[in-house]
Each structure stands twice: as C-alpha cells, then as structure tokens.
Enzyme design. Structure first.
Site, PDB file in Angstrom:
ATOM      1  N   TYR A 142       0.847  -1.238   0.002  1.00  0.00           N
ATOM      2  CA  TYR A 142       0.098  -0.114  -0.014  1.00  0.00           C
ATOM      3  C   TYR A 142       0.836   1.173  -0.092  1.00  0.00           C
ATOM      4  CZ  TYR A 142      -4.656  -2.016   1.019  1.00  0.00           C
ATOM      5  OH  TYR A 142      -6.038  -2.755   0.920  1.00  0.00           O
ATOM      6  N   LYS A 191       3.387 -15.142   1.915  1.00  0.00           N
ATOM      7  CA  LYS A 191       3.612 -15.888   0.614  1.00  0.00           C
ATOM      8  C   LYS A 191       5.381 -16.127   0.910  1.00  0.00           C
ATOM      9  CE  LYS A 191       2.234 -17.653  -3.167  1.00  0.00           C
ATOM     10  NZ  LYS A 191       1.231 -18.858  -3.296  1.00  0.00           N
ATOM     11  N   ASP A 223      -2.567 -18.204   0.239  1.00  0.00           N
ATOM     12  CA  ASP A 223      -3.550 -19.000  -0.445  1.00  0.00           C
ATOM     13  C   ASP A 223      -4.271 -20.177   0.309  1.00  0.00           C
ATOM     14  OD1 ASP A 223      -0.780 -20.309  -0.709  1.00  0.00           O
ATOM     15  OD2 ASP A 223      -1.011 -20.819  -2.659  1.00  0.00           O
ATOM     16  N   ASP A 247      -5.856  -7.039   4.224  1.00  0.00           N
ATOM     17  CA  ASP A 247      -7.313  -6.550   3.831  1.00  0.00           C
ATOM     18  C   ASP A 247      -7.935  -7.472   3.002  1.00  0.00           C
ATOM     19  OD1 ASP A 247      -8.999  -4.277   2.830  1.00  0.00           O
ATOM     20  OD2 ASP A 247      -8.003  -4.829   0.916  1.00  0.00           O
ATOM     21  N   ASP A 251     -11.733  -9.418   5.031  1.00  0.00           N
ATOM     22  CA  ASP A 251     -12.997  -9.413   4.356  1.00  0.00           C
ATOM     23  C   ASP A 251     -13.402 -11.044   4.344  1.00  0.00           C
ATOM     24  OD1 ASP A 251     -13.125  -6.686   3.599  1.00  0.00           O
ATOM     25  OD2 ASP A 251     -14.135  -7.125   1.838  1.00  0.00           O
TER      26      ASP A 251
HETATM   27  C1  IPM Z   1     -10.526  -1.436   4.401  1.00  0.00           C
HETATM   28  C2  IPM Z   1     -10.521  -0.775   3.237  1.00  0.00           C
HETATM   29  C3  IPM Z   1      -9.432   0.065   2.756  1.00  0.00           C
HETATM   30  C4  IPM Z   1      -8.085  -0.720   2.681  1.00  0.00           C
HETATM   31  C5  IPM Z   1      -9.720   1.003   1.682  1.00  0.00           C
HETATM   32  C6  IPM Z   1     -10.782   1.664   1.581  1.00  0.00           C
HETATM   33  C7  IPM Z   1      -8.378   1.781   1.209  1.00  0.00           C
HETATM   34  O1  IPM Z   1     -10.698  -1.862   2.200  1.00  0.00           O
HETATM   35  O2  IPM Z   1      -9.948  -0.812   5.518  1.00  0.00           O
HETATM   36  O3  IPM Z   1     -10.160  -2.537   4.542  1.00  0.00           O
HETATM   37  O4  IPM Z   1      -7.801  -1.221   1.778  1.00  0.00           O
HETATM   38  O5  IPM Z   1      -7.410  -0.633   3.549  1.00  0.00           O
HETATM   39 MG    MG Z   2     -10.858  -3.766   2.982  1.00  0.00          MG
END
Ligand code: IPM
Ligand code: MG
Length: 356
Positions: A142, A191, A223, A247, A251
């Site tokens: 990032y 990885k 993975d 990240d 999710d």
């Molecule tokens: C998160 C989001 C952010 C990230 C985006 C909005 C930049 O997806 O906080 O997980 O990737 O960190």
């Molecule tokens: Mg995110």
C-alpha cells in the site's frame, strides 16, 4: 472522564452509521458520567468535494489533536475516475500513516444469534469462530512506490511491496501480546514461497517468538490460509499478516460470521490515540436509505472506549446491549432471518442505546 473525539462521517452510508454510534456514545456518557466532545472532520469524497483534497492538512491536524478518531466509511462511484493520489481512499491511507497507526485489529467472532447467517455449514460453524486478524497498516504494498510508465509503446504499472524489519517486529509483538490474552496461538500468513518480503516476515517473527514461549506459533501461505478459513476457521486464534493480505483475509473472515456489517476494527500506533471504524465500505448502493447495519460502527465505538480510554465496563455495556438487541430478534436487512423483526439503521441504533 472528558475526551475529544474526531468524527469522520465520510461517504455513502458513513453518516448514517456514525450517527447511530454517536447516539450510543451519548447514552454511555449520560449513564456513566463522561463527556465526549465531538469535532467533525472531513475526509474522503466529501473532503474532495469541499476542499479539493481527500485529507487537507487542517483535518489531519484535528485528528492528531483529538483523543481518538471515529470513522464511518469513505469512497464511492462519484470519485472512482480520479487518479490514485486524489481518490477518497488516499485520504484514509494518509490519515493512517499520518497518525502512525500501524496496528489494525479486526476481530472475527460469531454472534450465536447470527449462526444461520454464516455461509458455512452448521457442522463447521459449531466448532466456533473466534479469531483476530492483526493487520500491518502503514507499510507493505500500500505504501511502496506506485508508478505507471510508458514502455515499448505500452503502459507498465508497478507497485512495490516493501517491509523493513522494525515494521514487522512491532506488529509481530502486538500479535504475540494479544495472543497472550487469548488462546495463545499466532499464525503468520504470508507468501514466503515466492516473496522476499514474506521471508523477512518469517525471519523477524522467529526472533520475536522467542520472547513468548507460551504461544504456539505457526506459518501458512496466504492461498492456503484463505482455504483453511472456510474449511475450519476454529483452528485460528491470532492471524498476523501484512497490509494487503490482511485487507483481503479480513473481508473473508467477516463473511464467515454472517455479515460484514457487524465487524469493528481498531487502528493503533504507539500511544493510546487510535482510529476506530467498521471494516465494511461505504455501500453506495444503499446510502441514504436508512438500511445499513450500524453495529460494526457501534462496536468500533466500544473498542475505542476500551483501547483508547480504558473504559472496559462501558465497552462491555455496549456489547451487552448489542447482544440484547439481537436476542430480541432485531435485525437489519443484511442479516435478516425468519422470525426476526426487520429494523432500519436508526431503529437499530435506538434499540441498542435503549438497552444500555
Ligand atoms: C479497508 C478498506 C481500505 C483498505 C480501503 C478503503 C483503502 O478496504 O479498510 O479494509 O484497503 O485498507
Ligand atoms: Mg478492505
């Protein structure tokens, strides 16, 4: 206790969910005799529209002057065509870096009331889902160099994944310290079969683990980890990983618990000043409709009370109120089920505040 909170409502559903969290904080202040002074801060798309910059310096300064930051969500289709540095997300990244928030904790815990909302089979869910993703937040791909150049008549884009030892060590320590207060298990996800930066992660964590002999330490390629998360999430306690893998996996982790709408997060650096936000995005498709689930933001406010202000009892009171609202069958649309009562975002906020 008197505290100042920088409040970033942000874009999309951000303002709606933050309002509900503030409602709950007001109730806490009233019941427990605290004063929380809120300072509005523009960040993301709203700041681009107003100031031409996703995070003007004055806004960062306001956050640095506050005791803590509460954030809804940023971004949306309106700003998608902008070049990288001018996008709403860049404001969030600059804020994380500007505040030195390298440690991002994202708990994935199943609320028993929502077990049916999990996409996993009951036989897997029954084994329990309660783990924490410890994500490095201000380095890695990032924050490495990003560039797009013209080469041999075509565009060539580069993003650099870079980690320095001290950046790995400090997040590694957070993971082990946190595991000591939980089930004492740390899994490094990387990885390392391909990436130098991952091999450096492993080397540094091998050193750090020597200081925590009680913690069971393991390593997994990302993975495989993404597969193991759906196969048997009960095997995980603390996952420590870099910015991008964290990240993605957080999710995935959130969905295992039924809905991403319930998951809070904390971002901290070396001091107690942190930033607290739900892990979901700005959900432009339902923005302004009073439909969003505010619980991820409400639980983020609870994390703020606990980690930044040391108000453990008050944080527990919020969690208990969420538990009661769910027990009473209240559900927002994202986790609605048979026999439950569908409520709006603001009704959920009212219901939780009333149960404190
Ligand atoms: C998160 C989001 C952010 C990230 C985006 C909005 C930049 O997806 O906080 O997980 O990737 O960190
Ligand atoms: Mg995110």
């Amino acid at each position: 206790m008197n505290k100042t909170i920088a409040v970033i409502r942000g874009d999309g559903i951000g303002p709606e969910i933050v309002n509900e969290a503030l409602k709950v904080l007001d109730k806490i202040a009233e019941q427990y005799g605290h004063a929380f002074a809120c300072e509005d801060v523009d960040m993301g798309g709203v700041a681009i529209d107003k100031w031409g910059d996703p995070l003007p310096q004055a806004m960062l300064d306001k956050c640095l002057a506050a005791d803590s930051v509460l954030l809804g969500a940023v971004g949306g289709p309106k700003w998608e065509g902008l070049p990288g540095p001018q996008r709403p997300e860049k404001g969030l990244l600059r804020l994380r870096a500007g505040m030195g928030l390298y440690s991002n904790l994202r708990p994935a815990k199943l609320w028993p009331q929502l077990a049916d909302a999990s996409p996993l089979k009951p036989s897997i869910v029954e084994k329990g889902i309660d783990f924490l993703v410890v994500r490095e937040l201000i380095s890695g791909i990032y924050f490495g160099e990003h560039k797009t150049v013209e080469q041999n008549g075509e565009q060539v884009a580069t993003d650099v994944m870079r980690y320095a030892e001290h950046e790995i060590e400090r997040i590694g320590r957070i993971a082990f310290e946190t595991a000591m207060k939980r089930r004492k298990k740390v899994t490094c996800v990387d990885k390392a079969n391909v990436l130098d930066s991952s091999r450096l992660w492993r080397a540094v964590l091998h050193r750090v683990k020597e200081d925590y002999p009680e913690v069971e330490y393991g390593e997994m390629f990302v993975d495989n980890a993404s597969m193991q998360l759906v196969k048997d999430p009960s095997q995980f306690d603390v996952i420590v990983t870099g910015n991008m893998f964290g990240d993605i996996l957080s999710d995935e982790a959130s969905m295992l618990t039924g809905t991403i709408g319930m998951i809070p997060s904390s971002s901290l650096g070396d001091g107690t000043r942190g930033m607290y936000e739900p892990i979901h995005g700005s959900a432009p498709d339902i923005a302004g409709q009073n439909k969003a689930n505010p619980i991820g933001t409400i639980l983020s406010a609870a994390m703020m009370l606990k980690y930044s202000f040391g108000l453990d009892v008050e944080a527990a009171a919020i969690e208990a109120a969420v538990d009661k609202a769910l027990n009473d069958g209240l559900r927002t649309a994202d986790c609605m089920a048979d026999g439950c009562r569908l409520v709006s975002c603001s009704e959920m906020g009212d219901a939780i505040a009333a149960r404190i």
